[in-house]
Design a protein around this motif. Structure first.
Motif, PDB file in Angstrom:
ATOM      1  N   GLN A  63       0.832  -1.205   0.000  1.00  0.00           N
ATOM      2  CA  GLN A  63       0.000   0.000   0.000  1.00  0.00           C
ATOM      3  C   GLN A  63       0.867   1.255   0.000  1.00  0.00           C
ATOM      4  O   GLN A  63       0.529   2.237  -0.658  1.00  0.00           O
ATOM      5  CB  GLN A  63      -0.923   0.024   1.220  1.00  0.00           C
ATOM      6  N   LYS A  66       1.873   2.081  -3.517  1.00  0.00           N
ATOM      7  CA  LYS A  66       0.736   2.571  -4.306  1.00  0.00           C
ATOM      8  C   LYS A  66       0.339   3.979  -3.874  1.00  0.00           C
ATOM      9  O   LYS A  66       0.071   4.841  -4.717  1.00  0.00           O
ATOM     10  CB  LYS A  66      -0.452   1.611  -4.168  1.00  0.00           C
ATOM     11  N   ARG A 103      -7.590  11.956  -6.508  1.00  0.00           N
ATOM     12  CA  ARG A 103      -6.703  11.331  -5.519  1.00  0.00           C
ATOM     13  C   ARG A 103      -7.516  10.548  -4.503  1.00  0.00           C
ATOM     14  O   ARG A 103      -7.170   9.421  -4.133  1.00  0.00           O
ATOM     15  CB  ARG A 103      -5.882  12.411  -4.820  1.00  0.00           C
ATOM     16  N   GLU A 105     -10.447   9.170  -4.874  1.00  0.00           N
ATOM     17  CA  GLU A 105     -10.960   7.945  -5.503  1.00  0.00           C
ATOM     18  C   GLU A 105      -9.865   6.888  -5.633  1.00  0.00           C
ATOM     19  O   GLU A 105     -10.108   5.706  -5.415  1.00  0.00           O
ATOM     20  CB  GLU A 105     -11.571   8.253  -6.873  1.00  0.00           C
ATOM     21  N   GLN A 106      -8.664   7.322  -5.986  1.00  0.00           N
ATOM     22  CA  GLN A 106      -7.555   6.381  -6.111  1.00  0.00           C
ATOM     23  C   GLN A 106      -7.190   5.789  -4.748  1.00  0.00           C
ATOM     24  O   GLN A 106      -6.929   4.589  -4.640  1.00  0.00           O
ATOM     25  CB  GLN A 106      -6.344   7.059  -6.738  1.00  0.00           C
ATOM     26  N   LYS A 108      -9.163   5.426  -2.272  1.00  0.00           N
ATOM     27  CA  LYS A 108     -10.267   4.545  -1.883  1.00  0.00           C
ATOM     28  C   LYS A 108     -10.064   3.144  -2.448  1.00  0.00           C
ATOM     29  O   LYS A 108     -10.408   2.153  -1.803  1.00  0.00           O
ATOM     30  CB  LYS A 108     -11.592   5.138  -2.379  1.00  0.00           C
ATOM     31  N   ASP A 109      -9.472   3.071  -3.645  1.00  0.00           N
ATOM     32  CA  ASP A 109      -9.215   1.776  -4.272  1.00  0.00           C
ATOM     33  C   ASP A 109      -8.052   1.028  -3.623  1.00  0.00           C
ATOM     34  O   ASP A 109      -7.968  -0.189  -3.714  1.00  0.00           O
ATOM     35  CB  ASP A 109      -8.925   1.952  -5.769  1.00  0.00           C
ATOM     36  N   VAL A 110      -7.144   1.748  -2.972  1.00  0.00           N
ATOM     37  CA  VAL A 110      -5.952   1.139  -2.386  1.00  0.00           C
ATOM     38  C   VAL A 110      -6.150   0.794  -0.909  1.00  0.00           C
ATOM     39  O   VAL A 110      -5.674  -0.236  -0.445  1.00  0.00           O
ATOM     40  CB  VAL A 110      -4.728   2.080  -2.545  1.00  0.00           C
ATOM     41  N   THR A 112      -8.086  -0.152   2.689  1.00  0.00           N
ATOM     42  CA  THR A 112      -9.208  -0.979   3.129  1.00  0.00           C
ATOM     43  C   THR A 112     -10.330  -0.042   3.555  1.00  0.00           C
ATOM     44  O   THR A 112     -10.088   1.147   3.815  1.00  0.00           O
ATOM     45  CB  THR A 112      -8.807  -1.861   4.337  1.00  0.00           C
ATOM     46  N   PHE A 116      -9.739   3.719   4.945  1.00  0.00           N
ATOM     47  CA  PHE A 116     -10.301   4.870   4.249  1.00  0.00           C
ATOM     48  C   PHE A 116     -11.186   5.686   5.192  1.00  0.00           C
ATOM     49  O   PHE A 116     -11.150   6.913   5.180  1.00  0.00           O
ATOM     50  CB  PHE A 116     -11.090   4.436   3.008  1.00  0.00           C
TER      51      PHE A 116
END
Length: 149
Positions: A63, A66, A103, A105-106, A108-110, A112, A116
């Motif tokens: 994480q 990323k 940022r 949204e990105q 949020k995808d990375v 948990t 978040f």
């Protein structure tokens, strides 16, 4: 109103709110600039953001990488927007808001869901956004009922 608060949070955050951490992290790699001169690179600011987020959110090593890439891209985009729209603050704010939302949204995808949620809570605290509990309590200074003074 959230968009103004979001901008007020994201702009300093991406612009180097973690300058002290960036200077500490970069001090080992390069000499300090002359007194009074503050220069940090996109990578320094992105690394500082990532360094602050890592323990606060309990990021895993995967994480961290990323998040560092997301932060680097966001800081780079904000810097490009600053250069491009330095004469048009209205457009600059709009671009910075868009960069911040992307940022988010990105991230949020990375992250948990628990990470978040923690990130959002800390972000809201820094921005001064009242929580649902706080919104029902005492109004901010100057916004109380006139008869209560």
């Amino acid at each position: 109103m959230l968009s103004k608060r979001f901008i007020l949070f994201v702009l300093p955050l991406l612009a180097g709110a973690s300058l002290a951490s960036a200077q500490v992290a970069s001090a080992a790699r390069k000499p300090q600039p002359a007194a009074g001169a503050v220069t940090t690179t996109v990578e320094d600011r992105a690394n500082a953001l990532t360094a602050n987020m890592t323990p606060a959110l309990g990021l895993t090593p995967a994480q961290v990488e990323k998040v560092r890439a997301i932060n680097t891209n966001s800081v780079r985009n904000v810097e490009a927007a600053r250069q491009r729209f330095r004469q048009d603050p209205g457009k600059l704010r709009g671009y910075i808001e868009d960069i911040g939302l992307a940022r988010l949204e990105q991230l949020k995808d990375v992250l948990t869901p628990a990470q978040f949620t923690r990130y959002q809570r800390k972000r809201e605290e820094k921005m001064g956004i009242p929580t649902s509990q706080g919104a029902q309590g005492t109004p901010p200074p100057g916004l109380g009922r006139p008869d209560s003074e």
